[in-house]
Design a protein around this motif. Structure first.
Motif, PDB file in Angstrom:
ATOM      1  N   VAL A  68     -11.730  21.169  -9.558  1.00  0.00           N
ATOM      2  CA  VAL A  68     -12.219  19.897  -9.029  1.00  0.00           C
ATOM      3  C   VAL A  68     -13.735  19.939  -8.875  1.00  0.00           C
ATOM      4  CG1 VAL A  68     -12.163  18.332  -7.045  1.00  0.00           C
ATOM      5  CG2 VAL A  68     -10.055  19.381  -7.869  1.00  0.00           C
ATOM      6  N   GLY A  69     -14.251  21.043  -8.369  1.00  0.00           N
ATOM      7  CA  GLY A  69     -15.688  21.189  -8.192  1.00  0.00           C
ATOM      8  C   GLY A  69     -16.437  21.096  -9.506  1.00  0.00           C
ATOM      9  N   TYR A  70     -15.859  21.633 -10.565  1.00  0.00           N
ATOM     10  CA  TYR A  70     -16.474  21.553 -11.892  1.00  0.00           C
ATOM     11  C   TYR A  70     -16.657  20.101 -12.319  1.00  0.00           C
ATOM     12  CZ  TYR A  70     -16.556  21.382 -16.996  1.00  0.00           C
ATOM     13  OH  TYR A  70     -16.870  21.086 -18.283  1.00  0.00           O
ATOM     14  N   ILE A  71     -15.665  19.271 -12.027  1.00  0.00           N
ATOM     15  CA  ILE A  71     -15.728  17.860 -12.404  1.00  0.00           C
ATOM     16  C   ILE A  71     -16.706  17.093 -11.519  1.00  0.00           C
ATOM     17  CG2 ILE A  71     -14.410  15.697 -12.503  1.00  0.00           C
ATOM     18  CD1 ILE A  71     -11.962  17.399 -13.235  1.00  0.00           C
ATOM     19  N   THR A 113     -14.853  35.939 -11.102  1.00  0.00           N
ATOM     20  CA  THR A 113     -13.734  35.266 -11.763  1.00  0.00           C
ATOM     21  C   THR A 113     -13.967  33.761 -11.793  1.00  0.00           C
ATOM     22  OG1 THR A 113     -12.292  36.976 -10.831  1.00  0.00           O
ATOM     23  CG2 THR A 113     -11.219  35.067 -11.834  1.00  0.00           C
ATOM     24  N   LEU A 114     -14.398  33.213 -10.658  1.00  0.00           N
ATOM     25  CA  LEU A 114     -14.683  31.778 -10.592  1.00  0.00           C
ATOM     26  C   LEU A 114     -15.827  31.401 -11.520  1.00  0.00           C
ATOM     27  CD1 LEU A 114     -14.431  31.266  -6.708  1.00  0.00           C
ATOM     28  CD2 LEU A 114     -12.681  30.773  -8.428  1.00  0.00           C
ATOM     29  N   LEU A 115     -16.848  32.249 -11.580  1.00  0.00           N
ATOM     30  CA  LEU A 115     -17.986  31.984 -12.457  1.00  0.00           C
ATOM     31  C   LEU A 115     -17.570  32.000 -13.925  1.00  0.00           C
ATOM     32  CD1 LEU A 115     -21.028  31.586 -12.911  1.00  0.00           C
ATOM     33  CD2 LEU A 115     -21.288  34.082 -12.781  1.00  0.00           C
ATOM     34  N   THR A 116     -16.757  32.982 -14.299  1.00  0.00           N
ATOM     35  CA  THR A 116     -16.253  33.054 -15.676  1.00  0.00           C
ATOM     36  C   THR A 116     -15.420  31.826 -16.005  1.00  0.00           C
ATOM     37  OG1 THR A 116     -16.187  35.475 -15.523  1.00  0.00           O
ATOM     38  CG2 THR A 116     -14.963  34.460 -17.332  1.00  0.00           C
ATOM     39  N   ALA A 117     -14.585  31.405 -15.064  1.00  0.00           N
ATOM     40  CA  ALA A 117     -13.746  30.229 -15.278  1.00  0.00           C
ATOM     41  C   ALA A 117     -14.593  28.978 -15.447  1.00  0.00           C
ATOM     42  CB  ALA A 117     -12.775  30.055 -14.113  1.00  0.00           C
ATOM     43  N   LEU A 118     -15.674  28.884 -14.700  1.00  0.00           N
ATOM     44  CA  LEU A 118     -16.573  27.732 -14.827  1.00  0.00           C
ATOM     45  C   LEU A 118     -17.102  27.643 -16.262  1.00  0.00           C
ATOM     46  CD1 LEU A 118     -17.634  25.621 -12.726  1.00  0.00           C
ATOM     47  CD2 LEU A 118     -19.753  26.946 -12.686  1.00  0.00           C
ATOM     48  N   GLY A 119     -17.472  28.785 -16.813  1.00  0.00           N
ATOM     49  CA  GLY A 119     -17.916  28.805 -18.196  1.00  0.00           C
ATOM     50  C   GLY A 119     -16.818  28.423 -19.171  1.00  0.00           C
ATOM     51  N   ILE A 120     -15.590  28.868 -18.887  1.00  0.00           N
ATOM     52  CA  ILE A 120     -14.460  28.535 -19.753  1.00  0.00           C
ATOM     53  C   ILE A 120     -14.193  27.031 -19.743  1.00  0.00           C
ATOM     54  CG2 ILE A 120     -11.938  28.735 -19.931  1.00  0.00           C
ATOM     55  CD1 ILE A 120     -12.221  31.673 -19.201  1.00  0.00           C
ATOM     56  N   LEU A 121     -14.241  26.413 -18.564  1.00  0.00           N
ATOM     57  CA  LEU A 121     -14.015  24.972 -18.485  1.00  0.00           C
ATOM     58  C   LEU A 121     -15.091  24.209 -19.260  1.00  0.00           C
ATOM     59  CD1 LEU A 121     -12.853  24.326 -14.802  1.00  0.00           C
ATOM     60  CD2 LEU A 121     -11.577  25.164 -16.772  1.00  0.00           C
ATOM     61  N   TYR A 122     -16.328  24.676 -19.156  1.00  0.00           N
ATOM     62  CA  TYR A 122     -17.415  24.034 -19.896  1.00  0.00           C
ATOM     63  C   TYR A 122     -17.194  24.174 -21.405  1.00  0.00           C
ATOM     64  CZ  TYR A 122     -22.102  22.840 -21.508  1.00  0.00           C
ATOM     65  OH  TYR A 122     -23.160  22.257 -22.158  1.00  0.00           O
ATOM     66  N   MET A 123     -16.818  25.381 -21.831  1.00  0.00           N
ATOM     67  CA  MET A 123     -16.570  25.584 -23.267  1.00  0.00           C
ATOM     68  C   MET A 123     -15.383  24.765 -23.744  1.00  0.00           C
ATOM     69  SD  MET A 123     -17.404  29.590 -24.139  1.00  0.00           S
ATOM     70  CE  MET A 123     -16.434  30.311 -22.806  1.00  0.00           C
ATOM     71  N   TYR A 124     -14.375  24.611 -22.904  1.00  0.00           N
ATOM     72  CA  TYR A 124     -13.213  23.804 -23.276  1.00  0.00           C
ATOM     73  C   TYR A 124     -13.625  22.355 -23.505  1.00  0.00           C
ATOM     74  CZ  TYR A 124      -8.802  21.289 -22.908  1.00  0.00           C
ATOM     75  OH  TYR A 124      -7.732  20.453 -23.157  1.00  0.00           O
ATOM     76  N   ASP A 125     -14.371  21.784 -22.568  1.00  0.00           N
ATOM     77  CA  ASP A 125     -14.806  20.399 -22.738  1.00  0.00           C
ATOM     78  C   ASP A 125     -15.733  20.256 -23.938  1.00  0.00           C
ATOM     79  OD1 ASP A 125     -13.330  19.436 -20.665  1.00  0.00           O
ATOM     80  OD2 ASP A 125     -14.972  19.311 -19.228  1.00  0.00           O
ATOM     81  N   GLY A 146     -17.248  23.449 -32.358  1.00  0.00           N
ATOM     82  CA  GLY A 146     -15.984  23.286 -31.648  1.00  0.00           C
ATOM     83  C   GLY A 146     -15.138  24.539 -31.742  1.00  0.00           C
ATOM     84  N   ALA A 147     -15.045  25.092 -32.958  1.00  0.00           N
ATOM     85  CA  ALA A 147     -14.291  26.336 -33.152  1.00  0.00           C
ATOM     86  C   ALA A 147     -14.938  27.485 -32.392  1.00  0.00           C
ATOM     87  CB  ALA A 147     -14.211  26.664 -34.643  1.00  0.00           C
ATOM     88  N   ALA A 148     -16.287  27.513 -32.387  1.00  0.00           N
ATOM     89  CA  ALA A 148     -17.002  28.571 -31.673  1.00  0.00           C
ATOM     90  C   ALA A 148     -16.726  28.507 -30.183  1.00  0.00           C
ATOM     91  CB  ALA A 148     -18.501  28.453 -31.934  1.00  0.00           C
ATOM     92  N   ALA A 149     -16.626  27.290 -29.638  1.00  0.00           N
ATOM     93  CA  ALA A 149     -16.336  27.135 -28.207  1.00  0.00           C
ATOM     94  C   ALA A 149     -14.965  27.711 -27.864  1.00  0.00           C
ATOM     95  CB  ALA A 149     -16.413  25.663 -27.819  1.00  0.00           C
TER      96      ALA A 149
END
Length: 305
Positions: A68-71, A113-125, A146-149
């Protein structure tokens, strides 16, 4: 990479999140309390499972709030910077955080872990935005990025687990691939509660199985043999399942390798707290400070009392 496309996708995501369960600090407070209970049980009452059972609620709430914070954040870089700074601060006491106070500097705390996840969410979007852009304008540059993300996401998920296996658990990212996938699933399944519940069940089964796989290979083996055996057991479903399903009551009692599955009950407060009129607001730094401070206090009690 074209940040404008990513920002457009983020804007759509934020609009979609308008109907998401309200991010109330009652949840944050509940997560902090249950984490404290969990850590008290870990340090002082290891034979009383009730402490650890209550503590299973904490991480899923933090994971949900990260999604939620990421959004909702107005500045993703500042959000990431806070996680990094408090991760570094917390790593000092966390390196000693065990009943025997053994120094483990490469066991990385939950902030990382939270920091890594934040990066993952950004790469996903970013990946979703680039793939959509490719479909509309046939730009192979967009397809490449897109594939690189998505390859970046796979690397972020796999590398910590690989390092844990190769180092004989001297390196460990708190909650590892399980925690990272949970936050990604909360992000993907925003506004789709039934899908999130189903995803959570499968994630819990995956985590139980994957933990069993990692623990089968003896620590005395050299890293090459350990990696090979771990890879082999990863696809030896029948053998691994037989080993884990009955251990300490296993699946039937949600014990042993399935103990973390009890955390699914955290979905109840996550999806119901927003229905109540009561609201509390905490300073945003309280949650960040609570983590290293309460660990330090527990360490001092263990050392001197």
């Amino acid at each position: 990479m074209d940040s404008a496309i990513v920002n457009t996708e983020l804007s759509k995501t934020k609009k979609a999140a308008a109907t998401a369960p309200y991010r109330d600090d009652m949840l944050k407070l509940l997560a902090m309390i249950t984490m404290l209970i969990d850590h008290i049980g870990y340090m002082f009452f290891p034979d009383y499972r009730i402490f650890r059972t209550i503590g299973r609620l904490a991480f899923p709430i933090f994971a949900y709030q990260l999604s939620v914070g990421y959004i909702k954040t107005s500045n993703l870089k500042k959000y990431a910077s806070r996680l990094l700074v408090f991760g570094l601060i917390s790593q000092i006491p966390y390196s000693f955080f065990s009943p025997d106070l053994k120094f483990a500097p490469f066991n990385l705390n939950i902030m990382f872990t939270l920091l890594t996840a934040l990066g993952i969410l950004y790469m996903y979007d970013m990946g979703i935005a680039k793939i959509k852009s490719f479909k509309s304008n046939n730009s192979y540059t967009d397809l490449f990025f897109g594939a690189a993300a998505f390859l970046g996401i796979l690397a972020a998920l796999a590398v910590p687990e690989l390092l844990e296996v190769l180092s004989n658990r001297k390196f460990r990212l708190e909650y590892g691939i399980y925690g990272l996938l949970m936050m990604l699933l909360f992000h993907i399944n925003k506004n789709r509660r039934a899908s999130m519940v189903i995803s959570y069940v499968f994630l819990s089964l995956f985590y139980s199985y994957f933990t069993g796989v990692k623990l089968i290979a003896p620590n005395s083996l050299d890293w090459a043999k350990k990696l090979k055996i771990t890879w082999t057991y990863l696809f030896s479903f029948d053998e691994v399942w037989k080993r884990i399903v009955n251990y300490r009551g296993g699946l039937a009692k949600l014990e042993g390798f399935f103990f973390q599955s009890r955390s699914i009950f955290a979905l109840i407060p996550i999806y119901t707290f927003g229905l109540f009129d009561a609201r509390i607001r905490l300073n945003k730094y309280i949650g960040y400070l609570f983590y290293p401070v309460h660990i330090t206090i527990l360490l001092l009690i263990t050392k001197f009392i």
